[in-house]
Design a protein around this motif. Structure first.
Motif, PDB file in Angstrom:
ATOM      1  N   ALA A 270       0.819  -1.215   0.000  1.00 37.31           N
ATOM      2  CA  ALA A 270       0.000   0.000   0.000  1.00 37.31           C
ATOM      3  C   ALA A 270       0.856   1.269   0.000  1.00 37.31           C
ATOM      4  N   LEU A 271       1.901   1.307   0.834  1.00 38.21           N
ATOM      5  CA  LEU A 271       2.747   2.502   0.911  1.00 38.21           C
ATOM      6  C   LEU A 271       3.541   2.718  -0.376  1.00 38.21           C
ATOM      7  N   LEU A 272       3.979   1.624  -0.988  1.00 35.60           N
ATOM      8  CA  LEU A 272       4.710   1.752  -2.248  1.00 35.60           C
ATOM      9  C   LEU A 272       3.831   2.370  -3.323  1.00 35.60           C
ATOM     10  N   ARG A 273       2.578   1.940  -3.398  1.00 40.24           N
ATOM     11  CA  ARG A 273       1.671   2.480  -4.410  1.00 40.24           C
ATOM     12  C   ARG A 273       1.398   3.961  -4.166  1.00 40.24           C
ATOM     13  N   ILE A 274       1.263   4.349  -2.905  1.00 38.37           N
ATOM     14  CA  ILE A 274       1.089   5.770  -2.589  1.00 38.37           C
ATOM     15  C   ILE A 274       2.330   6.553  -3.011  1.00 38.37           C
ATOM     16  N   GLY A 275       3.507   5.985  -2.763  1.00 45.58           N
ATOM     17  CA  GLY A 275       4.748   6.651  -3.131  1.00 45.58           C
ATOM     18  C   GLY A 275       4.884   6.836  -4.628  1.00 45.58           C
ATOM     19  N   VAL A 276       4.506   5.818  -5.396  1.00 45.68           N
ATOM     20  CA  VAL A 276       4.572   5.923  -6.851  1.00 45.68           C
ATOM     21  C   VAL A 276       3.578   6.968  -7.344  1.00 45.68           C
ATOM     22  N   GLU A 277       2.412   6.989  -6.744  1.00 48.42           N
ATOM     23  CA  GLU A 277       1.352   7.905  -7.177  1.00 48.42           C
ATOM     24  C   GLU A 277       1.672   9.358  -6.854  1.00 48.42           C
ATOM     25  N   THR A 278       2.171   9.610  -5.663  1.00 51.87           N
ATOM     26  CA  THR A 278       2.387  10.985  -5.219  1.00 51.87           C
ATOM     27  C   THR A 278       3.815  11.469  -5.434  1.00 51.87           C
ATOM     28  N   GLY A 279       4.753  10.529  -5.573  1.00 50.53           N
ATOM     29  CA  GLY A 279       6.152  10.904  -5.688  1.00 50.53           C
ATOM     30  C   GLY A 279       6.818  11.147  -4.360  1.00 50.53           C
ATOM     31  N   GLN A 280       6.114  10.877  -3.265  1.00 49.70           N
ATOM     32  CA  GLN A 280       6.679  11.107  -1.943  1.00 49.70           C
ATOM     33  C   GLN A 280       6.393   9.921  -1.036  1.00 49.70           C
ATOM     34  N   MET A 281       7.266   9.716  -0.057  1.00 50.68           N
ATOM     35  CA  MET A 281       7.097   8.612   0.882  1.00 50.68           C
ATOM     36  C   MET A 281       6.142   9.031   1.994  1.00 50.68           C
ATOM     37  N   MET A 282       4.873   9.060   1.670  1.00 54.64           N
ATOM     38  CA  MET A 282       3.840   9.437   2.630  1.00 54.64           C
ATOM     39  C   MET A 282       3.490   8.204   3.468  1.00 54.64           C
ATOM     40  N   THR A 283       3.750   8.277   4.778  1.00 54.71           N
ATOM     41  CA  THR A 283       3.550   7.094   5.621  1.00 54.71           C
ATOM     42  C   THR A 283       2.586   7.329   6.776  1.00 54.71           C
ATOM     43  N   MET A 284       2.028   8.531   6.901  1.00 52.59           N
ATOM     44  CA  MET A 284       1.036   8.787   7.930  1.00 52.59           C
ATOM     45  C   MET A 284      -0.362   8.684   7.334  1.00 52.59           C
ATOM     46  N   ASP A 285      -1.278   8.109   8.102  1.00 51.34           N
ATOM     47  CA  ASP A 285      -2.646   7.902   7.641  1.00 51.34           C
ATOM     48  C   ASP A 285      -3.572   9.001   8.147  1.00 51.34           C
ATOM     49  N   GLY A 286      -4.721   9.094   7.514  1.00 53.33           N
ATOM     50  CA  GLY A 286      -5.804   9.923   8.019  1.00 53.33           C
ATOM     51  C   GLY A 286      -5.598  11.419   7.886  1.00 53.33           C
TER      52      GLY A 286
END
Length: 338
Positions: A270-286
């Motif tokens: 899930a985090l890898l897909r967010i990183g690919v999509e946004t270009g950033q290592m976003m790891t906080m939820d909500g």
């Protein structure tokens, strides 16, 4: 060192801007002159990423394999076609959040981590890019560089490899590995790598990860950095994944419950897909609204423990610990990770 999300974004850049277009290849620095000569005049046929390595196939069963390492980066210039998964409806560069909402304006952090023009080690560039509202010297009618823009762009610094089409330029600087290989040699490299959530069969990847961890009497904090166990995880994702799982980094892999490991793998997916999509290592939820924008703009607001040594844990208030594990900095919360 660029982690897996960056390398997948690089592969997407090449898929959209170079595959199917004959390229001119050169080595301005001179250190890759023989390899560039082999690629010069050929047409790329496929781009793919596995973990931290990018593979660009050329006609004639030749592959360019690049591992950026600690200091490498690709700088793109000219006409850049944006991947539709990170482009807004009006055709300009955009970003989507974890709820799938398209943001109206791109948000750049202080290191330019989500930049379409430079991916890899942080650097400042002067480029003319298509579909960027912040770029000067563009003809807004067609998104091309203005007539007075120099083409091809001048070589700046130690460029190991330059790949050039009629419209787009990619400069590679400072990689750990930059080699031309056959398809057989590339496959041998891939066979030595651990599973990547974005490559291959999802169920098989999960099983490979669980088996690889549970047979080792090695700290999970070390195993997550072993590219033969799992591909693409670096220092940031390691710290954040372990915190999100509530795992002590020193726990031997073989004693971690199977379901915990499955949850860890799915979280990495899930985090890898967010990183690919946004270009950033976003790891906080909500995060919503302004909180999301702050996190996109500042690394200090997007991670649970990484780079927070000595600060109180966002959850329990315990001071975030910093130590070295295999010569890499490890951030973790002794209160939440037991």
């Amino acid at each position: 060192m660029p982690e897996g999300h960056s390398v997948h974004r690089i592969a997407r850049q090449f898929s959209r801007n170079f595959v199917g277009r004959r390229v001119r290849a050169s080595s301005p620095q001179g250190r890759f002159a023989e390899g560039a000569a082999l690629l010069d005049g050929r047409e790329p046929t496929r781009a793919r990423a596995v973990g931290k390595q990018m593979f660009l196939a050329f006609e004639g069963d030749l592959w360019l394999r690049v591992h950026l390492g600690l200091y490498g980066a690709w700088d793109f210039a000219g006409e850049i076609l944006v991947d539709p998964t990170i482009a807004s409806a009006n055709g300009r560069m955009g970003q989507t959040n974890q709820r799938g909402t398209v943001l109206d304006e791109p948000i750049y952090d202080d290191a330019g981590e989500n930049s379409l023009t430079s991916i890899g080690a942080p650097r400042k560039t002067r480029v003319h890019v298509r579909m960027s509202e912040q770029t000067k010297g563009l003809d807004e009618a067609d998104g091309l560089a203005a007539p007075d823009a120099e083409w091809p762009p001048p070589v700046v610094g130690q460029v190991r490899l330059r790949l050039l089409t009629d419209a787009t330029c990619a400069d590679l600087r400072g990689p750990t590995a930059c080699v031309v290989e056959t398809g057989e040699q590339v496959q041998a490299v891939i066979d030595r790598l651990g599973p990547d959530p974005l490559v291959g069969d999802p169920a098989e990847n999960e099983e490979r990860f669980v088996r690889a961890v549970r047979r080792r009497n090695v700290a999970i904090g070390q195993l997550l950095m072993d590219q033969a166990v799992v591909s693409g995880i670096g220092n940031v994702y390691r710290a954040e994944l372990l915190f999100r799982a509530g795992l002590d980094p020193h726990t031997p892999g073989k004693v971690i419950p199977e379901e915990t490991l499955r949850g860890l793998w799915r979280d990495w997916d899930a985090l890898l897909r967010i990183g690919v999509e946004t270009g950033q290592m976003m790891t906080m939820d909500g995060l919503e609204g302004e909180a999301w924008r702050r996190a996109m703009a500042s690394r200090d607001d997007r991670h649970w423990v990484y780079h927070r040594a000595g600060l109180p844990c966002r959850v329990c208030g315990t001071e975030i610990a910093l130590e070295e594990m295999q010569a890499r900095k490890l951030y973790w919360c002794p209160g939440c990770q037991r």
